[in-house]
Design an enzyme around this catalytic site. Structure first.
Site, PDB file in Angstrom:
ATOM      1  N   LYS A  53       0.845  -1.198   0.000  1.00 28.16           N
ATOM      2  CA  LYS A  53       0.000   0.000   0.000  1.00 28.16           C
ATOM      3  C   LYS A  53       0.881   1.250   0.000  1.00 28.16           C
ATOM      4  O   LYS A  53       0.611   2.212  -0.722  1.00 28.16           O
ATOM      5  CB  LYS A  53      -0.940  -0.013   1.216  1.00 28.16           C
ATOM      6  CG  LYS A  53      -2.005  -1.095   1.095  1.00 28.16           C
ATOM      7  CD  LYS A  53      -2.755  -1.380   2.386  1.00 28.16           C
ATOM      8  CE  LYS A  53      -3.676  -2.583   2.192  1.00 28.16           C
ATOM      9  NZ  LYS A  53      -4.399  -2.991   3.401  1.00 28.16           N
ATOM     10  N   GLN A  97      -4.681  -1.655   9.697  1.00 26.12           N
ATOM     11  CA  GLN A  97      -4.493  -2.965   9.060  1.00 26.12           C
ATOM     12  C   GLN A  97      -5.024  -4.072   9.968  1.00 26.12           C
ATOM     13  O   GLN A  97      -4.679  -4.146  11.146  1.00 26.12           O
ATOM     14  CB  GLN A  97      -2.994  -3.173   8.758  1.00 26.12           C
ATOM     15  CG  GLN A  97      -2.675  -4.463   8.035  1.00 26.12           C
ATOM     16  CD  GLN A  97      -3.291  -4.524   6.633  1.00 26.12           C
ATOM     17  OE1 GLN A  97      -3.269  -3.545   5.888  1.00 26.12           O
ATOM     18  NE2 GLN A  97      -3.842  -5.674   6.277  1.00 26.12           N
ATOM     19  N   ASP A 120     -11.163   2.409   3.950  1.00 26.13           N
ATOM     20  CA  ASP A 120     -11.499   0.995   3.756  1.00 26.13           C
ATOM     21  C   ASP A 120     -12.994   0.823   3.507  1.00 26.13           C
ATOM     22  O   ASP A 120     -13.431  -0.235   3.061  1.00 26.13           O
ATOM     23  CB  ASP A 120     -11.111   0.181   5.005  1.00 26.13           C
ATOM     24  CG  ASP A 120      -9.756  -0.487   4.857  1.00 26.13           C
ATOM     25  OD1 ASP A 120      -9.355  -0.761   3.705  1.00 26.13           O
ATOM     26  OD2 ASP A 120      -9.111  -0.733   5.890  1.00 26.13           O
TER      27      ASP A 120
END
Ligand code: NDP
Length: 306
Positions: A53, A97, A120
């Site tokens: 990422k 995460q 997200d």
């Protein structure tokens, strides 16, 4: 006719490159986009995902900031980290995460992320926007699947779509997104009866299960589009021999290294029966990262009023 391979690396790269003019506009408006990634502990798989990422951000000129609290962090301390990022005007997107250590309440942490910085798309406010088909960040993996289908010219309207898996991050949002594309959608899970039979109805079959090579020939309608979301590490030689029998190079690589990354679909069966399918690796994975970049840029645009 051999099955068409849906190339996620190519499509993911197209999606990312299309962001460049939008990023340039944000920079010109003195609002360079920025993503904060919180990586708790030292799980090696999570570290690889975060690294990928960060790399995608670097390539596009999106500023990324990594915070690495230790695995011993408490829920309260992690909530403080998130609240601080929520308040910072120079941060557009926040990603925590997953998975988090067991003692941390992941639900509470996700709920604490400001919905406008939730790149997200997991916050219940954004789930509501998804269900209502209102603009907002969509969960990256299912949104990437839609992008891949659309750009590869796979029709969705009026098609029978079957999804195996009902998780909050893949299965459920995938169903909603396919529904918004006017597919007729069935969601399957571990209690579904006659699973292969239900799956054989699908002209679009999405597997998001987390079991290597689970979807075999009896699940696939000849000519269907098969989307393999699964990412599984295989170290068992018998399983690898079964799943990679059609691919001498990958089998050789497994014999040398003792491991292989495979999806939830038997790759040989998909190649033989499907009309089009996503390989693993190189299918859905690159789109997930591309859609994270899209969500970050869109969050920055909304915050900057660009
Ligand atoms: P979860 O474990 O949260 O969900 C798995 C789903 O599969 C559940 O709904 C479960 O059913 C269902 N399932 C499990 N076993 C069976 C079975 N025997 N028959 C039918 N259904 C079954 O996984 P995720 O959704 O988070 O992830 C799925 C896969 O996708 C994983 O391999 C993960 O690594 C991968 N992934 C890939 C991403 C990418 O970027 N490509 C991103 C995110 C995930 P039930 O609800 O009944 O338990």
């Amino acid at each position: 006719m051999p099955a068409r391979i849906l190339d996620g690396r190519k499509t993911g790269s197209e999606v990312r490159l299309e962001l460049l003019p939008r990023i340039a506009r944000l920079r010109a408006a003195k609002h360079p986009p920025a993503l904060a990634v919180v990586l708790v502990g030292d799980d090696p798989a999570s570290a690889i995902y975060v690294r990928n990422k960060e790399k995608a951000c670097e390539e596009l000129g999106i500023r990324s900031e990594k915070l690495t609290p230790p695995a011993s962090i408490t829920t309260g301390e992690l909530l403080d980290v998130v609240q601080t990022l929520n308040r910072r005007p120079d941060i557009d997107g926040i990603l925590v995460q997953m998975p988090l250590p067991r003692h941390v309440d992941a639900g509470q942490v996700l709920l604490a992320i400001a919905p406008e910085k939730d790149v997200d798309g997991f916050h219940p406010c954004n789930t509501g926007l998804l269900v209502a088909n209102q603009p907002g960040p969509r969960p990256c993996t299912p949104a990437g699947v839609i992008e891949l289908l659309r750009r590869d010219g796979i029709p969705m309207a009026g098609q029978e779509a079957v999804i195996i898996g009902r998780s909050d991050i893949v299965g459920k949002p995938q169903a909603m997104l396919l529904l918004h594309e006017h597919a007729t959608v069935t969601i399957c899970h571990s209690r579904t009866s006659n699973l292969p039979e239900v799956c054989r109805r699908a002209s679009i079959l999405v597997a998001a299960i987390g079991r290597p090579g689970f979807v075999t020939e009896e699940f696939i309608q000849p000519g269907a589009t098969v989307i393999d979301v699964g990412i599984n590490q295989v170290t068992n030689a018998d399983l690898a021999e079964r799943l990679l029998a059609h691919d001498a190079a990958r089998l050789e690589n497994f014999r040398r290294t003792g491991r292989a990354t495979v999806g939830d679909v038997h790759p040989g069966d998909a190649a033989r029966l499907a009309g089009a399918y996503t390989p693993v690796p190189g299918g859905v994975g690159p789109l997930t990262i591309a859609m994270l970049m899209v969500n970050t840029v869109a969050a920055a645009e909304r915050r900057a009023g660009v």
